[in-house]
Design an enzyme around this catalytic site. Sequence first.
Site, PDB file in Angstrom:
ATOM      1  N   ASP A   1      16.383   5.183  -2.250  1.00 44.95           N
ATOM      2  CA  ASP A   1      14.919   5.168  -2.161  1.00 44.95           C
ATOM      3  C   ASP A   1      14.336   5.468  -3.539  1.00 44.95           C
ATOM      4  O   ASP A   1      14.804   6.381  -4.235  1.00 44.95           O
ATOM      5  CB  ASP A   1      14.470   6.227  -1.146  1.00 44.95           C
TER       6      ASP A   1
ATOM      7  N   ASN B   1       2.689   2.934  -7.636  1.00 47.44           N
ATOM      8  CA  ASN B   1       1.645   2.003  -7.183  1.00 47.44           C
ATOM      9  C   ASN B   1       0.268   2.470  -7.640  1.00 47.44           C
ATOM     10  O   ASN B   1      -0.549   1.667  -8.100  1.00 47.44           O
ATOM     11  CB  ASN B   1       1.647   1.905  -5.658  1.00 47.44           C
TER      12      ASN B   1
ATOM     13  N   HIS C   1      -0.534  -2.263  -7.078  1.00 40.22           N
ATOM     14  CA  HIS C   1       0.413  -2.742  -6.065  1.00 40.22           C
ATOM     15  C   HIS C   1       1.236  -3.937  -6.549  1.00 40.22           C
ATOM     16  O   HIS C   1       2.425  -4.044  -6.258  1.00 40.22           O
ATOM     17  CB  HIS C   1      -0.355  -3.102  -4.792  1.00 40.22           C
TER      18      HIS C   1
ATOM     19  N   ASP D   1       5.210  -4.363  -6.754  1.00 43.44           N
ATOM     20  CA  ASP D   1       6.064  -5.446  -6.234  1.00 43.44           C
ATOM     21  C   ASP D   1       7.076  -5.885  -7.288  1.00 43.44           C
ATOM     22  O   ASP D   1       8.254  -6.100  -7.006  1.00 43.44           O
ATOM     23  CB  ASP D   1       5.209  -6.658  -5.829  1.00 43.44           C
TER      24      ASP D   1
ATOM     25  N   GLU E   1      10.149   0.893  -0.019  1.00 44.39           N
ATOM     26  CA  GLU E   1      10.867   1.065  -1.298  1.00 44.39           C
ATOM     27  C   GLU E   1      12.259   1.613  -1.034  1.00 44.39           C
ATOM     28  O   GLU E   1      12.813   2.344  -1.841  1.00 44.39           O
ATOM     29  CB  GLU E   1      10.094   1.968  -2.280  1.00 44.39           C
TER      30      GLU E   1
HETATM   31  N1  LIG Z   1       3.997  -2.407  -4.240  1.00 41.94           N
HETATM   32  C1  LIG Z   1       4.570  -2.186  -3.069  1.00 41.94           C
HETATM   33  N2  LIG Z   1       4.557  -0.947  -2.562  1.00 41.94           N
HETATM   34  C2  LIG Z   1       5.150  -0.711  -1.394  1.00 41.94           C
HETATM   35  C3  LIG Z   1       5.785  -1.729  -0.667  1.00 41.94           C
HETATM   36  N3  LIG Z   1       6.296  -1.176   0.474  1.00 41.94           N
HETATM   37  C4  LIG Z   1       5.983   0.134   0.443  1.00 41.94           C
HETATM   38  N4  LIG Z   1       5.294   0.431  -0.687  1.00 41.94           N
HETATM   39  C5  LIG Z   1       4.738   1.687  -1.125  1.00 41.94           C
HETATM   40  O1  LIG Z   1       5.760   2.631  -1.321  1.00 41.94           O
HETATM   41  C6  LIG Z   1       5.151   3.924  -1.282  1.00 41.94           C
HETATM   42  C7  LIG Z   1       6.096   4.901  -0.629  1.00 41.94           C
HETATM   43  O2  LIG Z   1       5.520   6.146  -0.692  1.00 41.94           O
HETATM   44  P1  LIG Z   1       6.173   7.453  -0.126  1.00 41.94           P
HETATM   45  O3  LIG Z   1       6.869   7.127   1.173  1.00 41.94           O
HETATM   46  O4  LIG Z   1       5.139   8.513  -0.114  1.00 41.94           O
HETATM   47  O5  LIG Z   1       7.332   7.775  -1.116  1.00 41.94           O
HETATM   48  P2  LIG Z   1       7.329   8.098  -2.666  1.00 41.94           P
HETATM   49  O6  LIG Z   1       5.963   8.108  -3.267  1.00 41.94           O
HETATM   50  O7  LIG Z   1       8.317   7.174  -3.291  1.00 41.94           O
HETATM   51  O8  LIG Z   1       7.879   9.553  -2.687  1.00 41.94           O
HETATM   52  P3  LIG Z   1       9.370  10.032  -2.548  1.00 41.94           P
HETATM   53  O9  LIG Z   1      10.121   8.960  -1.823  1.00 41.94           O
HETATM   54  O10 LIG Z   1       9.297  11.287  -1.785  1.00 41.94           O
HETATM   55  O11 LIG Z   1       9.877  10.216  -3.931  1.00 41.94           O
HETATM   56  C8  LIG Z   1       3.831   3.772  -0.547  1.00 41.94           C
HETATM   57  O12 LIG Z   1       2.781   3.975  -1.450  1.00 41.94           O
HETATM   58  C9  LIG Z   1       3.841   2.316  -0.078  1.00 41.94           C
HETATM   59  O13 LIG Z   1       2.559   1.739  -0.134  1.00 41.94           O
HETATM   60  C10 LIG Z   1       5.758  -3.033  -1.211  1.00 41.94           C
HETATM   61  O14 LIG Z   1       6.290  -3.999  -0.636  1.00 41.94           O
HETATM   62  N5  LIG Z   1       5.150  -3.203  -2.406  1.00 41.94           N
END
Ligand SMILES: Nc1nc2c(ncn2[C@@H]2O[C@H](COP(=O)(O)OP(=O)(O)OP(=O)(O)O)[C@@H](O)[C@H]2O)c(=O)[nH]1
Length: 316
Positions: free
Chosen positions: A185, A193, A198, A202, A229
């Site tokens: 992860d 983001n 965003h 991607d 992610e």
């Molecule tokens: N750009 C983009 N962002 C995505 C996609 N799928 C998920 N995300 C973003 O990934 C982020 C995941 O955030 P969190 O689950 O809070 O995790 P994190 O900020 O990585 O924090 P930790 O995992 O705890 O380190 C969110 O802001 C989602 O919007 C995607 O396909 N594209």
Amino acid sequence: MSVDDALLCEDSGVYKTLLESTRAIPWKIEWATLRFAYIGPQIEALLGWSAQSWLTVQDWADRIHPEDRERVFNFCVAQSQAGMDHEADYRALRKDGEFVWIRDVVHVVRHADGTPEALIGFMFDISERKRTEERLLDMQRELEELSYKDGLTGVANRRRFDVAMETEWRNAQRLRRPVSLIVLDIDYFKQYNDHYGHLEGDECLKRVAKALEGVLRGPRDLLCRFGGEEFVLLLPDTDEGAAMALAWRCLDLVDKALIPHAGHGPGKRLTLSAGVNAAVPKEHDEVNPFIAVADRRLYLAKERGRARVVTDDGVL
Ligand SMILES: Nc1nc2c(ncn2[C@@H]2O[C@H](COP(=O)(O)OP(=O)(O)OP(=O)(O)O)[C@@H](O)[C@H]2O)c(=O)[nH]1
């Protein structure tokens, strides 16, 4: 000539004209001699061989594609001997060396005792239909491939993972071999983001996927985007030690990709956290608890400070 005979003659002339003006090609073979009694002259336009060149069943067999010949010949002979009408699709050789898909529809004319007297039939040019079928099959294959692919990164998707995980789990059970799973992860991706937008997020996911592909050792190792992610690496025939080394290699490859992450500090680079699980599954072991352990270890890696691999459930 009686009026009836004259009518019959006229009728058969009409029938002949009709037969020879259809796109389907009529033919007749005498069973006793296995020789053509007749074949419509249209055959020449389709295959290039003149009607006169079709003398025996052997001429017909010789002009069937070698890959179809035995199957079609044996089938037609068996059906004819059994007195059964039948049809067969095959590629027929054209005089110029190309092949044309033909559907031969055969009626068996029988003596009173049931034995075959003659075969009469029509050959239809079905190459256009075959081309359409092939195109449909290609499209189906393409769709199937797409349905197993993550649209953004091009790596396998969750659907594909579910199928592969189930298969490899059963294999490992049957062969008593280890199977490993690495759940990865991206750290602080929300900040990424927020900082870059965003669309850049991607792009970042694509770069991470590309970097992770570098860890694959062969066709059985499977990298999937699990969602958001999060990525998973399914590693058949891999024990815990090897899986741990590969997990660190994943982190290293992403580190070497030098993806900046100013969102959580100046000069910082994007990092991953990973949870690893490995097992030699027993007969009744279920796959979901196995995945859940890898997932739990990922969250431990996050708790322990991120940018690390966790392979155990121990508390700090
Ligand atoms: N750009 C983009 N962002 C995505 C996609 N799928 C998920 N995300 C973003 O990934 C982020 C995941 O955030 P969190 O689950 O809070 O995790 P994190 O900020 O990585 O924090 P930790 O995992 O705890 O380190 C969110 O802001 C989602 O919007 C995607 O396909 N594209």
